[in-house]
Design a protein around this motif. Structure first.
Motif, PDB file in Angstrom:
ATOM      1  N   ALA A 132      -5.660   9.098  -3.264  1.00 27.34           N
ATOM      2  CA  ALA A 132      -6.485  10.228  -2.830  1.00 27.34           C
ATOM      3  C   ALA A 132      -7.354   9.872  -1.644  1.00 27.34           C
ATOM      4  CB  ALA A 132      -7.361  10.701  -3.988  1.00 27.34           C
ATOM      5  N   LEU A 133      -7.835   8.616  -1.604  1.00 17.68           N
ATOM      6  CA  LEU A 133      -8.795   8.214  -0.572  1.00 17.68           C
ATOM      7  C   LEU A 133      -8.649   6.722  -0.311  1.00 17.68           C
ATOM      8  CD1 LEU A 133     -11.546   9.248   0.959  1.00 17.68           C
ATOM      9  CD2 LEU A 133     -12.669   7.922  -0.824  1.00 17.68           C
ATOM     10  N   VAL A 134      -8.761   6.353   0.957  1.00 18.06           N
ATOM     11  CA  VAL A 134      -8.860   4.950   1.345  1.00 18.06           C
ATOM     12  C   VAL A 134     -10.285   4.710   1.822  1.00 18.06           C
ATOM     13  CG1 VAL A 134      -7.962   3.082   2.764  1.00 18.06           C
ATOM     14  CG2 VAL A 134      -6.456   4.968   2.079  1.00 18.06           C
ATOM     15  N   ALA A 135     -10.979   3.770   1.197  1.00 18.20           N
ATOM     16  CA  ALA A 135     -12.356   3.434   1.556  1.00 18.20           C
ATOM     17  C   ALA A 135     -12.391   1.999   2.052  1.00 18.20           C
ATOM     18  CB  ALA A 135     -13.293   3.608   0.363  1.00 18.20           C
ATOM     19  N   VAL A 136     -12.888   1.798   3.284  1.00 20.18           N
ATOM     20  CA  VAL A 136     -12.869   0.458   3.857  1.00 20.18           C
ATOM     21  C   VAL A 136     -13.994   0.303   4.860  1.00 20.18           C
ATOM     22  CG1 VAL A 136     -11.266   1.118   5.716  1.00 20.18           C
ATOM     23  CG2 VAL A 136     -11.394  -1.280   4.980  1.00 20.18           C
ATOM     24  N   SER A 137     -14.535  -0.913   4.956  1.00 15.35           N
ATOM     25  CA  SER A 137     -15.492  -1.227   6.011  1.00 15.35           C
ATOM     26  C   SER A 137     -14.725  -1.609   7.271  1.00 15.35           C
ATOM     27  CB  SER A 137     -16.388  -2.401   5.594  1.00 15.35           C
ATOM     28  OG  SER A 137     -17.235  -2.034   4.528  1.00 15.35           O
ATOM     29  N   ALA A 138     -15.167  -1.083   8.406  1.00 17.50           N
ATOM     30  CA  ALA A 138     -14.519  -1.424   9.673  1.00 17.50           C
ATOM     31  C   ALA A 138     -14.596  -2.921   9.920  1.00 17.50           C
ATOM     32  CB  ALA A 138     -15.172  -0.654  10.814  1.00 17.50           C
ATOM     33  N   VAL A 139     -15.757  -3.509   9.615  1.00 19.99           N
ATOM     34  CA  VAL A 139     -15.970  -4.946   9.705  1.00 19.99           C
ATOM     35  C   VAL A 139     -16.496  -5.404   8.354  1.00 19.99           C
ATOM     36  CG1 VAL A 139     -17.223  -6.813  10.864  1.00 19.99           C
ATOM     37  CG2 VAL A 139     -16.453  -4.818  12.182  1.00 19.99           C
ATOM     38  N   GLN A 140     -15.858  -6.413   7.791  1.00 20.94           N
ATOM     39  CA  GLN A 140     -16.219  -6.851   6.457  1.00 20.94           C
ATOM     40  C   GLN A 140     -17.554  -7.594   6.452  1.00 20.94           C
ATOM     41  OE1 GLN A 140     -14.303  -6.411   3.323  1.00 20.94           O
ATOM     42  NE2 GLN A 140     -13.771  -4.765   4.733  1.00 20.94           N
ATOM     43  N   SER A 141     -18.430  -7.228   5.518  1.00 23.31           N
ATOM     44  CA  SER A 141     -19.740  -7.854   5.400  1.00 23.31           C
ATOM     45  C   SER A 141     -19.629  -9.328   5.032  1.00 23.31           C
ATOM     46  CB  SER A 141     -20.576  -7.127   4.341  1.00 23.31           C
ATOM     47  OG  SER A 141     -21.771  -7.820   4.051  1.00 23.31           O
ATOM     48  N   LEU A 142     -18.694  -9.677   4.163  1.00 26.50           N
ATOM     49  CA  LEU A 142     -18.599 -11.039   3.655  1.00 26.50           C
ATOM     50  C   LEU A 142     -18.249 -12.044   4.744  1.00 26.50           C
ATOM     51  CD1 LEU A 142     -18.508 -13.104   1.337  1.00 26.50           C
ATOM     52  CD2 LEU A 142     -16.100 -12.464   1.008  1.00 26.50           C
ATOM     53  N   ASP A 143     -17.260 -11.697   5.578  1.00 21.38           N
ATOM     54  CA  ASP A 143     -16.723 -12.730   6.475  1.00 21.38           C
ATOM     55  C   ASP A 143     -16.410 -12.248   7.888  1.00 21.38           C
ATOM     56  OD1 ASP A 143     -14.394 -11.248   6.064  1.00 21.38           O
ATOM     57  OD2 ASP A 143     -13.622 -12.616   4.548  1.00 21.38           O
ATOM     58  N   GLY A 144     -16.751 -11.007   8.222  1.00 15.02           N
ATOM     59  CA  GLY A 144     -16.582 -10.536   9.586  1.00 15.02           C
ATOM     60  C   GLY A 144     -15.185 -10.094   9.963  1.00 15.02           C
ATOM     61  N   ARG A 145     -14.233 -10.133   9.034  1.00 16.63           N
ATOM     62  CA  ARG A 145     -12.886  -9.695   9.379  1.00 16.63           C
ATOM     63  C   ARG A 145     -12.874  -8.209   9.717  1.00 16.63           C
ATOM     64  NH1 ARG A 145      -9.174 -10.746   4.677  1.00 16.63           N
ATOM     65  NH2 ARG A 145     -11.098 -10.340   3.515  1.00 16.63           N
ATOM     66  N   ILE A 146     -12.012  -7.844  10.648  1.00 19.81           N
ATOM     67  CA  ILE A 146     -11.954  -6.475  11.159  1.00 19.81           C
ATOM     68  C   ILE A 146     -10.729  -5.764  10.580  1.00 19.81           C
ATOM     69  CG2 ILE A 146     -11.749  -5.051  13.236  1.00 19.81           C
ATOM     70  CD1 ILE A 146     -13.193  -7.296  14.740  1.00 19.81           C
ATOM     71  N   ALA A 147     -10.942  -4.593  10.006  1.00 21.25           N
ATOM     72  CA  ALA A 147      -9.843  -3.827   9.424  1.00 21.25           C
ATOM     73  C   ALA A 147      -8.956  -3.249  10.523  1.00 21.25           C
ATOM     74  CB  ALA A 147     -10.407  -2.700   8.557  1.00 21.25           C
ATOM     75  N   ASP A 148      -7.674  -3.132  10.238  1.00 22.34           N
ATOM     76  CA  ASP A 148      -6.729  -2.497  11.165  1.00 22.34           C
ATOM     77  C   ASP A 148      -6.830  -0.987  10.968  1.00 22.34           C
ATOM     78  OD1 ASP A 148      -4.665  -1.627  12.743  1.00 22.34           O
ATOM     79  OD2 ASP A 148      -3.162  -3.015  11.930  1.00 22.34           O
ATOM     80  N   LEU A 149      -7.869  -0.403  11.543  1.00 22.27           N
ATOM     81  CA  LEU A 149      -8.151   1.010  11.298  1.00 22.27           C
ATOM     82  C   LEU A 149      -7.049   1.942  11.791  1.00 22.27           C
ATOM     83  CD1 LEU A 149     -11.996   1.134  11.997  1.00 22.27           C
ATOM     84  CD2 LEU A 149     -10.818   1.027   9.794  1.00 22.27           C
ATOM     85  N   PRO A 150      -6.439   1.720  12.965  1.00 23.24           N
ATOM     86  CA  PRO A 150      -5.344   2.614  13.366  1.00 23.24           C
ATOM     87  C   PRO A 150      -4.197   2.630  12.348  1.00 23.24           C
ATOM     88  CG  PRO A 150      -6.120   1.375  15.256  1.00 23.24           C
ATOM     89  CD  PRO A 150      -6.787   0.776  14.056  1.00 23.24           C
ATOM     90  N   ALA A 151      -3.808   1.463  11.845  1.00 23.79           N
ATOM     91  CA  ALA A 151      -2.719   1.408  10.869  1.00 23.79           C
ATOM     92  C   ALA A 151      -3.129   2.064   9.554  1.00 23.79           C
ATOM     93  CB  ALA A 151      -2.298  -0.044  10.631  1.00 23.79           C
ATOM     94  N   ILE A 152      -4.363   1.822   9.128  1.00 25.72           N
ATOM     95  CA  ILE A 152      -4.843   2.421   7.869  1.00 25.72           C
ATOM     96  C   ILE A 152      -4.901   3.937   7.995  1.00 25.72           C
ATOM     97  CG2 ILE A 152      -6.854   2.627   6.352  1.00 25.72           C
ATOM     98  CD1 ILE A 152      -7.420  -0.375   7.043  1.00 25.72           C
ATOM     99  N   GLY A 153      -5.430   4.434   9.119  1.00 24.52           N
ATOM    100  CA  GLY A 153      -5.501   5.871   9.324  1.00 24.52           C
ATOM    101  C   GLY A 153      -4.124   6.514   9.362  1.00 24.52           C
ATOM    102  N   ALA A 154      -3.174   5.876  10.049  1.00 21.98           N
ATOM    103  CA  ALA A 154      -1.822   6.424  10.129  1.00 21.98           C
ATOM    104  C   ALA A 154      -1.163   6.468   8.753  1.00 21.98           C
ATOM    105  CB  ALA A 154      -0.984   5.592  11.100  1.00 21.98           C
ATOM    106  N   ALA A 155      -1.342   5.396   7.969  1.00 23.35           N
ATOM    107  CA  ALA A 155      -0.752   5.364   6.625  1.00 23.35           C
ATOM    108  C   ALA A 155      -1.367   6.441   5.736  1.00 23.35           C
ATOM    109  CB  ALA A 155      -0.950   3.983   6.009  1.00 23.35           C
ATOM    110  N   ALA A 156      -2.669   6.630   5.848  1.00 24.13           N
ATOM    111  CA  ALA A 156      -3.328   7.657   5.042  1.00 24.13           C
ATOM    112  C   ALA A 156      -2.806   9.047   5.393  1.00 24.13           C
ATOM    113  CB  ALA A 156      -4.841   7.584   5.249  1.00 24.13           C
ATOM    114  N   ARG A 157      -2.631   9.313   6.669  1.00 20.72           N
ATOM    115  CA  ARG A 157      -2.116  10.628   7.070  1.00 20.72           C
ATOM    116  C   ARG A 157      -0.693  10.844   6.556  1.00 20.72           C
ATOM    117  NH1 ARG A 157      -5.147   9.140  11.599  1.00 20.72           N
ATOM    118  NH2 ARG A 157      -3.332   8.214  12.647  1.00 20.72           N
ATOM    119  N   ARG A 158       0.143   9.798   6.594  1.00 23.16           N
ATOM    120  CA  ARG A 158       1.530   9.938   6.114  1.00 23.16           C
ATOM    121  C   ARG A 158       1.587  10.313   4.645  1.00 23.16           C
ATOM    122  NH1 ARG A 158       2.452   5.210   9.038  1.00 23.16           N
ATOM    123  NH2 ARG A 158       2.499   3.969   7.118  1.00 23.16           N
ATOM    124  N   HIS A 159       0.634   9.804   3.877  1.00 26.01           N
ATOM    125  CA  HIS A 159       0.675  10.004   2.426  1.00 26.01           C
ATOM    126  C   HIS A 159      -0.316  11.063   1.943  1.00 26.01           C
ATOM    127  CE1 HIS A 159       3.453   6.693   1.598  1.00 26.01           C
ATOM    128  NE2 HIS A 159       2.800   5.986   2.501  1.00 26.01           N
TER     129      HIS A 159
END
Length: 353
Positions: A132-159
C-alpha cells in the motif's frame, strides 16, 4: 563557498553533528531573543508570528520544489506520519528499509499496518502488488546511505503503491523534489538549522485522502472565524493539516529557512560532500573504512569508542548503532575535518597501544 555566510555562524567547537542538530544562524537567534522579550514584556504580536509561519512554509516549499499550498506545518515528523498511517486500511502493507528511523515507522506499527522490512538496497525490487505504501528516508539517519528514490518511486507507481519520503537528513544539502512523491515529511532542526518544533508535511494537491485528525482553529479557511465550535470550513490548502504553531520555534525557523532559500543549494551540497569525502579518506587511511556512501553523513565502524576523546577535545560528533557518525554542513571547513582526524588518529593510536 563562504561558509561564514556573512557572519551568521560562529561555533565555539569543532561541530560535526548536524545530523543530530543543526546550528542556529545569528539572524534566527536575534529574532528568537526579540520575540521572547516581546512576550515577556506584554508586546505579543500574534499576527507577526503567523507571518513568520507563512514565510517558513513558503521558503520550505521553494527548497523542496512544491508550492506552499501543498505544505502543512507542525511540531514533529511522527505527528505528520500518523496522519498518513491513519488513512491506511487495517492490515495494509507498509514497506520500509531495515533500521529505518523510528519516527517514520512507529506510527504504522501503532495503527495496525503490516510493516515489511528489507535492506535499503532491495527496497525498489521489494515493492509488490499488495504494497500500500513505501516509507523511506532519502538519507539514512544511522549511516548516511542514500536511497535510490527514482527506482523506488518508479516501482511504487508500477504496483499502485503510494510513497512517503522522510527528507529530514536530506533537505538543506541533498537535491530532492517533494513533488515526485505522494507525501514527504521533514524535521527542520537538522540541515534546515531551525529549532526543534519546526516540521513539515507535503501532500498532493487534493490532500491525498488524509483526514485532518488534529485540526484546530488554525486549520480553518478563515482561522480567526474558526475559534469557537467545530471548524466547519477547513482550509482548502494543505494548511488544513496544520498543527497550532509554537511561535518561538517558527520565529527563528523562518530566518533559517529564508537564509537557506537565498543560497545556492547545489553549492551547499557540493561543499558538504567535499568535506565528507575528505573525512572518509582520512578515516580510511587510519584503518577504519566508513560505511560506503557518497553522503554528507559519514558513519565509521570501529570508532564509536573515540566519542569521549573527541568530546574532550571539543569535537562534536555522535554515536549511532555503535558507529561514529560525522555530518558536514555549510558552516564547516577543511580545518574542522583535519582537526577531527588529528584527534581520531591520536585516539586510535592510544587504543592500539
Amino acid at each position: 563557498m563562504d561558509t561564514t555566510v556573512g557572519g551568521e555562524f560562529a561555533p565555539t567547537t569543532t561541530y560535526l553533528n548536524t545530523a543530530a542538530h543543526g546550528l542556529l544562524p545569528a539572524s534566527a537567534v536575534a529574532a528568537l531573543r526579540d520575540a521572547a522579550a516581546e512576550i515577556a514584556e506584554g508586546r505579543v504580536d500574534v499576527a507577526a508570528y503567523f507571518e513568520d509561519v507563512r514565510g517558513a512554509r513558503s521558503a520550505f516549499g521553494r527548497l523542496v520544489g512544491v508550492p506552499p499550498e501543498r505544505v502543512a506545518v507542525g511540531a514533529a515528523v511522527s505527528l505528520h506520519v500518523a496522519l498518513v498511517a491513519g488513512a491506511l486500511p487495517p492490515g495494509a502493507e507498509v514497506l520500509c528499509a531495515e533500521q529505518e528511523f523510528s519516527s517514520l515507522v512507529t506510527p504504522f506499527a501503532q495503527c495496525g499496518a503490516r510493516l515489511r522490512t528489507v535492506p535499503l538496497t532491495a527496497l525498489a525490487e521489494a515493492v509488490r502488488a499488495g504494497t500500500a505504501l513505501v516509507a523511506v528516508s532519502a538519507v539514512q539517519s544511522l549511516d548516511g546511505r542514500i536511497a535510490d528514490l527514482p527506482a523506488i518511486g518508479a516501482a511504487a507507481r508500477r504496483h499502485g503503491a503510494r510513497t512517503l519520503v522522510d527528507l529530514t537528513q536530506a533537505a538543506g544539502w541533498y537535491p530532492v523534489s517533494a513533488a515526485d512523491f505522494d507525501f514527504t515529511v521533514c524535521a527542520g532542526y537538522k540541515w534546515l538549522m531551525c529549532p526543534r518544533g519546526v516540521s513539515f508535511l507535503t501532500v498532493p494537491a487534493d490532500g491525498g485522502g488524509l483526514t485532518p485528525l488534529h485540526a484546530g482553529w488554525v486549520a480553518g479557511e478563515e482561522p480567526w472565524n474558526s475559534t469557537y465550535g467545530p471548524v466547519t470550513r477547513p482550509a482548502r490548502s494543505a494548511r488544513r493539516f496544520d498543527e497550532s504553531p509554537a511561535f518561538l520555534s517558527w520565529v527563528a525557523g523562518a530566518r533559517s529557512l529564508e537564509l537557506l532559500a537565498g543560497l545556492d543549494a547545489a553549492e551547499i551540497g557540493a561543499h558538504d560532500l567535499r568535506l565528507a569525502r575528505r573525512f572518509r579518506g582520512g578515516v580510511a587511511a587510519l584503518g577504519f573504512p566508513p560505511v560506503p556512501a557518497d553522503s554528507a553523513v559519514v558513519s565509521v565502524p570501529g570508532l564509536g569508542g573515540a566519542a569521549r576523546a573527541l568530546t574532550d577535545a571539543g569535537v562534536r560528533m555522535a554515536v549511532r548503532g555503535g558507529l561514529l557518525r560525522a555530518a558536514f554542513h555549510l558552516y564547516n571547513t577543511e580545518q574542522d575535518v583535519d582537526r577531527a582526524l588529528d584527534v581520531l588518529a591520536s585516539a586510535a593510536g592510544t587504543a592500539r597501544g
